[in-house]
Design a protein around this motif. Sequence first.
Motif, PDB file in Angstrom:
ATOM      1  N   LEU A  66       0.835  -1.194   0.000  1.00  0.00           N
ATOM      2  CA  LEU A  66       0.000   0.000   0.000  1.00  0.00           C
ATOM      3  C   LEU A  66       0.867   1.241   0.000  1.00  0.00           C
ATOM      4  N   THR A  67       0.229   2.371  -0.207  1.00  0.00           N
ATOM      5  CA  THR A  67       0.906   3.665  -0.179  1.00  0.00           C
ATOM      6  C   THR A  67       0.431   4.424   1.038  1.00  0.00           C
ATOM      7  N   VAL A  68       1.385   4.922   1.810  1.00  0.00           N
ATOM      8  CA  VAL A  68       1.099   5.681   3.024  1.00  0.00           C
ATOM      9  C   VAL A  68       1.559   7.114   2.795  1.00  0.00           C
ATOM     10  N   VAL A  69       0.709   8.058   3.111  1.00  0.00           N
ATOM     11  CA  VAL A  69       1.102   9.464   3.079  1.00  0.00           C
ATOM     12  C   VAL A  69       1.503   9.818   4.500  1.00  0.00           C
ATOM     13  N   ALA A  70       2.758  10.207   4.679  1.00  0.00           N
ATOM     14  CA  ALA A  70       3.289  10.446   6.019  1.00  0.00           C
ATOM     15  C   ALA A  70       4.028  11.779   6.054  1.00  0.00           C
ATOM     16  N   ARG A  71       4.278  12.242   7.265  1.00  0.00           N
ATOM     17  CA  ARG A  71       5.131  13.419   7.437  1.00  0.00           C
ATOM     18  C   ARG A  71       6.197  13.078   8.469  1.00  0.00           C
ATOM     19  N   LEU A  72       7.370  13.617   8.267  1.00  0.00           N
ATOM     20  CA  LEU A  72       8.476  13.372   9.181  1.00  0.00           C
ATOM     21  C   LEU A  72       8.412  14.356  10.337  1.00  0.00           C
ATOM     22  N   ARG A  73       8.705  13.852  11.520  1.00  0.00           N
ATOM     23  CA  ARG A  73       8.751  14.701  12.703  1.00  0.00           C
ATOM     24  C   ARG A  73      10.094  14.485  13.384  1.00  0.00           C
ATOM     25  N   PRO A  74      10.640  15.535  14.001  1.00  0.00           N
ATOM     26  CA  PRO A  74      11.903  15.350  14.718  1.00  0.00           C
ATOM     27  C   PRO A  74      11.703  14.466  15.948  1.00  0.00           C
ATOM     28  N   SER A  75      12.784  13.883  16.408  1.00  0.00           N
ATOM     29  CA  SER A  75      12.728  13.066  17.614  1.00  0.00           C
ATOM     30  C   SER A  75      12.311  13.889  18.807  1.00  0.00           C
ATOM     31  N   GLU A  76      11.702  13.232  19.784  1.00  0.00           N
ATOM     32  CA  GLU A  76      11.374  13.901  21.031  1.00  0.00           C
ATOM     33  C   GLU A  76      12.621  13.936  21.901  1.00  0.00           C
ATOM     34  N   PRO A  77      12.769  14.982  22.721  1.00  0.00           N
ATOM     35  CA  PRO A  77      13.916  14.992  23.629  1.00  0.00           C
ATOM     36  C   PRO A  77      13.764  13.902  24.683  1.00  0.00           C
ATOM     37  N   LEU A  78      14.880  13.432  25.207  1.00  0.00           N
ATOM     38  CA  LEU A  78      14.830  12.444  26.275  1.00  0.00           C
ATOM     39  C   LEU A  78      14.264  13.070  27.535  1.00  0.00           C
TER      40      LEU A  78
END
Length: 81
Positions: A66-78
Amino acid sequence: ELTGEYLADEQLLARNRAHGNTNAYESLVPFQLDDGRIMLVDRGWVEPGYEADRPDAVPAVPTGELTVVARLRPSEPLPRS
């Protein structure tokens, strides 16, 4: 857009994720692209169950290509603690 398939057997539930006025879960599933690379997809929130240690139900992961439309997000801080 990502084209490939979910690795449903590798799904993880991240506990204690703040959502509204409760702690919920996030459904995290690896998605293998047609070229072999693997991306981790956050499929969204899963409500906590009657028992706090697990949800009552988790939506099934789609199967097949399948095809997924996604967006990249930065990592959360620890966390600090």
